[in-house]
Design a protein around this motif. Structure first.
Motif: not given
Ligand SMILES: Cc1cc2nc3c(=O)[nH]c(=O)nc-3n(C[C@H](O)[C@H](O)[C@H](O)COP(=O)(O)OP(=O)(O)OC[C@H]3O[C@@H](n4cnc5c(N)ncnc54)[C@H](O)[C@@H]3O)c2cc1C
Ligand SMILES: Nc1ncnc2c1ncn2[C@@H]1O[C@H](COP(=O)(O)O)[C@@H](O)[C@H]1O
Lengths: 323, 246
Positions: B110-118, B140-142, B171-174
């Motif tokens: 339902d939801l995929i998280f990433t960090g904003k950047e490494t 991005s940048l949530a 959706f994908v959220v960073s």
């Protein structure tokens, strides 16, 4: 064959990062033997300010005059950019490495099966298309090469001085298969402080840390910033305890800045803070401790109590501005 | 809610950066690795909070070699339910995004998280690439996110301000600062993590579209020029005449 640039604008007002991106694209086009530089502007725009992109190096601006594109949704926007890239046989697509570019460039790269370098700080050179960027949060640089036929680049803000030349760009409508129905993100509101330059783009930054003791003492930091026309920033603990808003937090886990001048007041200069400011051209440190590590990273320093030094500095600047 | 969090390793923030092999490789000698801070503090913790509020599972995924298992166990100790490690050395962001997409394709997250950047390669790439590979919206940048039913209301950072939006799952959220507060794993979490499933899968074929040629350390700054605290006008003069920045 062309170099395509994405135009980022706020209700028709083109952002400075876009001028930098167009300048950059013009240099890329030249290094590839004189390709055409085409800009792409979506949503409600103003033809005069688009034609003015000619002074930065664009020969043509494509527009999609559909109000659906007035709000940001990376998925449909990336589709239009990829369509425009294909229709114009773009070899390179250029973005500004800002909040829009950070979402769009990776999407467009995937659509075009193109290698991507974000935050580029050099113009591609050599037959292998070598591009430099900062890595390890400002602790080093890396030179990358792109292995694919099409390339996507985003330009680090403030990395190149703006160059204005002569010329106006022609403005033409571009027809796309993407429309309102493709938008999935609904923007409810956008709030922007309009009186200062956003931190990542700022040329002058005044930053303060825990040495200021409490949020009530930020008046002099703001006064100093105002007189310089600078943007304010802070260290992480200051944002963590809520003395200042999160978006002012500079460093390895916050915003990376690359201003011409970074003034650090009452900040010790921990390695994680330095990582975010290393790319500043000139660093000034004001700290009462002569052993503060920040002095090792500084160009100019004043060893002294901020509560005495900063008001005097403000007075000296007032005199300078009046003279 | 079925939630996926992408995590990776980065050198400890105090690590001294140096290179070997004619400056073509990052020297990992004497460097300890941690979970990338934005992944740990913001993406993972927010995903766990969403699960606590709405029910569901949190899966963490990483593309990396065996040394990553320790970081994956930490994520499980903080509260993820299970983990997937794609057993490959990440060569570039596109390769990583392809691996994660290959896993996510049949799973209907339902939801995929990433960090904003490494914080090592500072790419800001994997999240957007993953969203495109899966043809999903990308926020991005949530810095804040609330979910009701299948609609999320998210705030994200833009230059000099904030944008508030709604978007339906999936959706994908960073994630970045503001999304959540760091959680320190407790003893119980650490014990439970040992029994949580960690599946190791082999990579799918994927191209690397960029390669690293050479690294370089920034030039040392010249030593600092100190100005008398009683005479800040001298600093103003130096900034104007010598440094030419004001
Ligand atoms: C994983 C990790 C990530 C981190 N990321 C970041 C990051 O992104 N950004 C960041 O900033 N930090 C970050 N940190 C925190 C960092 O390690 C430091 O703790 C932090 O930068 C210190 O903030 P400071 O300099 O404001 O406070 P302090 O270290 O407390 O320094 C205050 C300074 O003010 C001086 N001072 C005191 N009174 C006065 C006065 N009257 N006049 C003048 N000077 C005075 C003192 O001499 C001292 O040097 C991170 C830490 C970790 C572990
Ligand atoms: N090797 C990896 N495995 C899993 N996720 C990753 C990996 N590398 C990056 N990511 C995710 O992508 C985000 C952005 O990374 P980057 O694009 O490299 O700056 C990180 O914060 C992680 O959430």
């Amino acid at each position: 064959m062309s170099v395509l640039v994405y135009v980022d604008h706020i209700k028709g007002t083109v952002k400075k990062g876009t001028y930098e991106a167009v300048n950059y694209a013009a240099k890329v086009a030249e290094s590839l033997g004189g390709k055409e530089v085409i800009a792409l502007a979506l949503g409600t725009t103003n033809n005069d300010s688009l034609a003015a992109l000619g002074t930065y190096g664009a020969s043509k601006v494509l527009t999609v005059n559909d109000a659906a594109f007035d709000t940001f949704d990376s998925r449909p926007i990336a589709k239009v950019i990829a369509e425009a890239a294909s229709a114009n046989a773009a070899e390179v697509v250029v973005f500004s490495h800002n909040s829009s570019g950070k979402a769009l460039a990776p999407r467009v790269a995937v659509r075009l099966e193109a290698g991507l370098i974000t935050g580029a700080s050099s113009v591609p050179s050599g037959d292998d298309f070598t591009v430099r960027r900062s890595v390890f949060s400002g602790k080093a640089f890396a030179d990358y090469t792109i292995n694919s036929a099409i390339k996507v680049l985003s330009v680090n803000p403030n990395s190149f001085p703006l160059e204005e030349g002569e010329g106006t760009a022609s403005v033409e409508a571009f027809s796309t298969s993407v429309g309102a129905g493709d938008f999935k993100v609904k923007v409810l509101e956008v709030s922007r402080s309009t009186d200062t330059v956003p931190l990542p783009e700022a040329e002058l930054v005044v930053s303060a840390g825990r040495g200021l003791k409490g949020p009530e003492n930020w008046g002099m930091v703001e006064d100093l910033a105002t007189i310089l026309g600078a943007t304010t920033a802070c260290s992480r603990p200051v944002a963590d305890v809520g003395w200042r808003p999160h978006h002012e937090h500079v460093g390895q886990t916050g915003v990376t800045v690359q201003p011409n001048l970074y003034i650090a007041i009452g900040i010790s200069g921990a390695i994680q803070h330095l990582a975010g400011v290393n790319n500043s051209k000139v660093i000034v440190v004001i700290n009462k401790d002569p052993e503060a590590p920040f002095f090792k990273a500084a160009d100019y320093g004043i060893v002294g109590d901020a509560f005495e030094v900063v008001p005097k500095l403000i007075e000296a600047l007032k005199e300078f501005k009046n003279s | 809610m079925k939630l996926l969090v992408c995590i990776c390793k980065t050198p400890d923030t105090t690590a001294k950066i140096s290179f070997t092999n004619d400056n073509t490789q990052f020297d990992t000698n004497n460097v300890s690795f941690i979970m990338n801070p934005t992944d740990e503090w913001y993406a993972l913790v927010r995903a766990i909070e969403v699960k606590e509020q709405l029910g569901g599972t949190v899966t963490v995924i990483t593309v990396g070699q065996k040394d990553l298992d320790q970081i994956v166990r930490k994520a499980l100790a903080i509260g993820a339910d299970n983990a997937v490690r794609v057993n490959a050395e990440p060569t570039d962001a596109y390769f990583v995004a392809k691996q994660i997409a290959a896993h996510a394709q049949g799973e209907n997250y339902d939801l995929i998280f990433t960090g904003k950047e490494t914080i090592d390669y500072n790419g800001f790439m994997v999240g957007g690439m993953l969203a495109e590979l899966l043809d999903l919206p990308f926020v991005s940048l949530a810095n804040h996110m609330e979910i009701e039913g299948n609609t999320a209301t998210v705030s994200r950072d833009i230059e000099g301000g904030v944008e508030k939006l709604t978007v339906d799952t999936p959706f994908v959220v960073s994630a970045q600062k503001g999304m959540a507060e760091q959680r320190i794993p407790n003893m119980r979490g650490i014990m439970m993590a040992r029994r949580k499933p960690l599946k190791v899968v082999e990579p799918v074929a994927a191209a690397s579209l960029i390669s690293t040629k050479v690294y370089e350390l920034p030039p040392e700054r010249k030593s600092v020029k100190l100005v008398d605290p009683e005479n800040p006008a001298e600093l103003v003069r130096l900034l104007h005449e010598e440094a030419k920045v004001i």
